[in-house]
Write a protein that holds these residues in place. Structure first.
Motif, mmCIF file in Angstrom:
data_model
loop_
_atom_site.group_PDB
_atom_site.id
_atom_site.type_symbol
_atom_site.label_atom_id
_atom_site.label_comp_id
_atom_site.label_asym_id
_atom_site.label_seq_id
_atom_site.Cartn_x
_atom_site.Cartn_y
_atom_site.Cartn_z
ATOM 1 N N ILE A 136 -16.154 33.102 17.651
ATOM 2 C CA ILE A 136 -16.254 34.564 17.577
ATOM 3 C C ILE A 136 -16.323 34.977 16.118
ATOM 4 C CG2 ILE A 136 -15.142 36.745 18.179
ATOM 5 C CD1 ILE A 136 -13.694 35.259 20.428
ATOM 6 N N ARG A 137 -17.298 35.800 15.802
ATOM 7 C CA ARG A 137 -17.444 36.328 14.438
ATOM 8 C C ARG A 137 -16.968 37.774 14.436
ATOM 9 N NH1 ARG A 137 -21.587 33.004 15.719
ATOM 10 N NH2 ARG A 137 -21.997 31.263 14.294
ATOM 11 N N GLU A 138 -15.940 38.050 13.639
ATOM 12 C CA GLU A 138 -15.301 39.355 13.623
ATOM 13 C C GLU A 138 -15.388 39.977 12.229
ATOM 14 O OE1 GLU A 138 -11.861 38.473 16.984
ATOM 15 O OE2 GLU A 138 -11.314 38.480 14.856
ATOM 16 N N PRO A 139 -15.482 41.308 12.135
ATOM 17 C CA PRO A 139 -15.529 41.962 10.814
ATOM 18 C C PRO A 139 -14.273 41.665 10.009
ATOM 19 C CG PRO A 139 -15.178 43.572 12.565
ATOM 20 C CD PRO A 139 -15.538 42.279 13.232
ATOM 21 N N ILE A 140 -14.461 41.415 8.734
ATOM 22 C CA ILE A 140 -13.338 40.979 7.900
ATOM 23 C C ILE A 140 -12.347 42.104 7.634
ATOM 24 C CG2 ILE A 140 -14.506 41.443 5.689
ATOM 25 C CD1 ILE A 140 -13.243 38.816 4.672
ATOM 26 N N GLY A 141 -12.799 43.371 7.641
ATOM 27 C CA GLY A 141 -11.858 44.472 7.430
ATOM 28 C C GLY A 141 -12.383 45.502 6.453
ATOM 29 N N VAL A 142 -11.537 45.916 5.523
ATOM 30 C CA VAL A 142 -11.905 46.896 4.498
ATOM 31 C C VAL A 142 -12.559 46.159 3.326
ATOM 32 C CG1 VAL A 142 -11.053 48.617 2.856
ATOM 33 C CG2 VAL A 142 -10.043 48.459 5.147
ATOM 34 N N CYS A 143 -13.744 46.605 2.950
ATOM 35 C CA CYS A 143 -14.504 45.934 1.891
ATOM 36 C C CYS A 143 -14.682 46.863 0.697
ATOM 37 C CB CYS A 143 -15.882 45.510 2.406
ATOM 38 S SG CYS A 143 -15.805 44.355 3.791
ATOM 39 N N GLY A 144 -14.317 46.374 -0.477
ATOM 40 C CA GLY A 144 -14.589 47.078 -1.721
ATOM 41 C C GLY A 144 -15.918 46.620 -2.277
ATOM 42 N N LYS A 243 -7.851 37.916 -1.226
ATOM 43 C CA LYS A 243 -8.992 38.520 -0.537
ATOM 44 C C LYS A 243 -10.251 37.708 -0.817
ATOM 45 C CE LYS A 243 -8.636 42.657 -2.268
ATOM 46 N NZ LYS A 243 -7.356 42.591 -2.984
ATOM 47 N N ARG A 244 -11.201 37.807 0.084
ATOM 48 C CA ARG A 244 -12.483 37.148 -0.140
ATOM 49 C C ARG A 244 -13.215 37.842 -1.283
ATOM 50 N NH1 ARG A 244 -16.476 36.559 4.864
ATOM 51 N NH2 ARG A 244 -14.674 35.347 5.588
ATOM 52 N N ILE A 464 -25.082 39.161 6.229
ATOM 53 C CA ILE A 464 -24.208 39.603 7.321
ATOM 54 C C ILE A 464 -22.979 38.709 7.404
ATOM 55 C CG2 ILE A 464 -24.038 39.898 9.823
ATOM 56 C CD1 ILE A 464 -27.078 40.490 9.807
ATOM 57 N N GLU A 465 -23.191 37.409 7.319
ATOM 58 C CA GLU A 465 -22.090 36.457 7.460
ATOM 59 C C GLU A 465 -21.018 36.628 6.386
ATOM 60 O OE1 GLU A 465 -24.248 32.827 7.486
ATOM 61 O OE2 GLU A 465 -24.850 33.011 9.606
ATOM 62 N N GLU A 466 -21.392 37.158 5.217
ATOM 63 C CA GLU A 466 -20.416 37.374 4.150
ATOM 64 C C GLU A 466 -19.277 38.283 4.609
ATOM 65 O OE1 GLU A 466 -20.008 36.043 1.318
ATOM 66 O OE2 GLU A 466 -21.923 35.363 0.506
ATOM 67 N N TYR A 467 -19.553 39.189 5.542
ATOM 68 C CA TYR A 467 -18.583 40.212 5.932
ATOM 69 C C TYR A 467 -17.890 39.897 7.254
ATOM 70 C CZ TYR A 467 -20.801 42.700 2.147
ATOM 71 O OH TYR A 467 -21.274 43.046 0.905
ATOM 72 N N LEU A 468 -17.966 38.649 7.683
ATOM 73 C CA LEU A 468 -17.391 38.245 8.959
ATOM 74 C C LEU A 468 -16.380 37.126 8.797
ATOM 75 C CD1 LEU A 468 -20.684 38.207 11.075
ATOM 76 C CD2 LEU A 468 -18.900 39.964 11.124
ATOM 77 N N GLU A 469 -15.333 37.181 9.578
ATOM 78 C CA GLU A 469 -14.410 36.058 9.744
ATOM 79 C C GLU A 469 -14.844 35.255 10.967
ATOM 80 O OE1 GLU A 469 -12.299 35.008 7.751
ATOM 81 O OE2 GLU A 469 -10.965 36.546 6.915
#
Length: 481
Positions: A136-144, A243-244, A464-469
């Motif tokens: 499962i690929r899930e959004p990582i959260g809050v991104c700066g 953080k990533r 897209i993958e950069e922003y997914l867990e």
């Protein structure tokens, strides 16, 4: 646009502290607009808004998020001339370039991401040998998101579109040197109907707002584009909260020309690419490496391009170059031109100072140096101006050694009539992007670098993958699903 306000929680709001900064027109050196510089308190306000919005936004159906992106594309497309005009004014790109490349690149990325998300799989079976394991690929959260001044919409769209459509919420801090295009983009977001808190914008400088965003404990990821020095500072600030961090940084891209093709045409392509956007591109081919038998021919072809691509008013249409973005950038470029002269490089075109017809504005001459040694500052440091360094090589092995003799590894260019050699050399170059014989990168191609040029990739499915867990679930019940 509210030039002195920030866009937080779906509204234009006043800053917590009153700190103003003039946005300067680089062609006239006169104030163009005035913005507010955000504080740590403003960043905290924006991050809190993004954090509150994340739980609901991440549960919104992917198709609904795609439809909002589609609406954003429609709004951007309808107002692209307005965007081009703003970009031209704030950072000096000639109007033709601002419309056909600067503003157009942002719209192109939005459209590419639309197609990528339509086919992107957020859930999948691990393999036929493990049918009960679900990935499962899930959004990582809050991104700066911290973006630069040189290609403002290219970078904002490369970051904001995949992050938001993947289900993340974002806080954007654009460059304070050229923030107006990002503020217009925030207006597009508002018109598209994104829920409050999904997209937030705070203007500010790096040491204050950028540092606060990178360090903030409620930010799950930082995506930064800028200099390698600033990228290192962002990484240090982000380290304590684990953080990533994704970084797209500087470059000193080699352009290798062998003597088995039209050398003059290849050298002219290199010079035009180097001078485009007044040399203010991280992947600009600023080191031309030429097989010695064709060396002087290449120099003459590059000199002819420098004579054609002279500076002029950025509000005019045409293929001229505009000013550098700021006095600080002008001074840096001048310093490196003088350094090259002092180290013994041969001046072929241009040189120090403004062009003769300009007594104001950050205009500089398209400049070419030949007989450059790879240990000179002009060959090792990122100039970020219309300055080309040319040096000879005697064989393929030397060309590869010179190309890789840099701390950077963003882009590279190879020109040869031998396709086997082109592919052989491409495999040996330590860079994230290699372009053979003038080929353009395809839609959705990943962009990013090796070494001091960054971490991660932007564009297409890689962006897209950069922003997914990635979550691995064992024992998934297919009947329940």
């Amino acid at each position: 646009m509210q030039s002195t306000k920030f866009y937080i929680d779906g509204r234009w709001v006043d800053p917590q502290e009153r700190r103003l900064l003039d946005v300067v027109d680089p062609s006239s050196e006169l104030p163009l607009a005035q913005i507010s510089l955000g504080s740590a308190a403003d960043i905290d306000h924006a991050v809190s808004s993004a954090r509150r919005a994340f739980s609901q936004w991440s549960d919104v159906a992917v198709q609904d998020r795609i439809e909002l992106l589609r609406r954003l594309v429609e709004i951007y497309s309808a107002r692209i001339d307005e965007m081009a005009s703003v970009i031209s004014s704030e950072m000096g790109a000639p109007l033709t370039l601002a419309r056909t490349a600067q503003a157009a690149s942002g719209l192109s990325h939005l459209r590419i991401f639309l197609g990528e998300f339509e086919n992107f799989r957020f859930e999948d079976v691990l393999s036929s040998q493990a049918p009960d394991d679900r990935i499962i690929r899930e959004p990582i959260g809050v991104c700066g998101l911290i973006t630069p001044w040189n290609w403002p919409m290219n970078q904002v769209c490369l970051k904001a579109a995949p992050a938001m459509t993947a289900g993340c919420t974002v806080v954007l801090k654009p460059s304070e040197i050229a923030p107006l295009s990002s503020m217009l983009f925030a207006e597009f977001i508002d018109r598209a109907g994104y829920p409050a808190g999904v997209f937030n914008l705070v203007n500010g400088d790096g040491p204050t707002a950028g540092e606060a965003l990178a360090r903030h404990a409620d930010v799950d990821m930082i995506s930064f584009t800028g200099s390698s020095r600033a990228g290192a500072a962002v990484s240090r600030a982000a380290a304590d909260s684990f953080k990533r961090v994704a970084l797209e940084l500087g470059g000193k891209s080699p352009y290798i020309i062998f003597d088995d093709l039209d050398v003059a045409a290849a050298a002219a392509r290199c010079a035009r690419s180097c001078f485009t956007n007044t040399g203010q591109s991280c992947d600009a081919p600023t080191r031309m490496l030429v097989e010695r038998s064709a060396y002087e021919q290449a120099i003459e072809a590059a000199r002819a391009v420098a004579a054609e691509m002279q500076p002029d008013d950025p509000r005019k249409e045409g293929n001229h170059i505009g000013p550098l973005v700021s006095k600080a950038q002008f001074d840096k470029v001048q310093e490196l031109i003088f350094a090259a002269l002092g180290e013994g490089a041969r001046l072929v075109a241009g040189g120090p100072g403004r062009p003769a017809d300009f007594d104001k504005g950050y205009f500089t001459r398209p400049t070419i140096f030949a007989d450059v040694e790879n240990d000179m500052r002009i060959a090792r440091e990122e100039v970020f101006g219309p300055v080309l360094a040319i040096m000879p090589f005697d064989n393929e092995e030397e060309a590869i050694r010179l190309a890789n003799d840099t701390v950077y590894g963003l882009s590279s260019y190879i020109q040869t009539g031998d396709s086997a050699r082109a592919q052989r050399v491409a495999r040996k170059i330590r860079a994230g992007v290699v372009r053979l014989n003038g080929a353009s990168r395809g839609p959705g191609s990943p962009f990013g670098g090796y070494k001091h040029s960054g971490i991660g990739r932007e564009g297409g499915r890689w962006g897209i993958e950069e922003y997914l867990e990635i979550k691995a679930v064992a024992g998934w019940s297919r009947s329940a699903a």
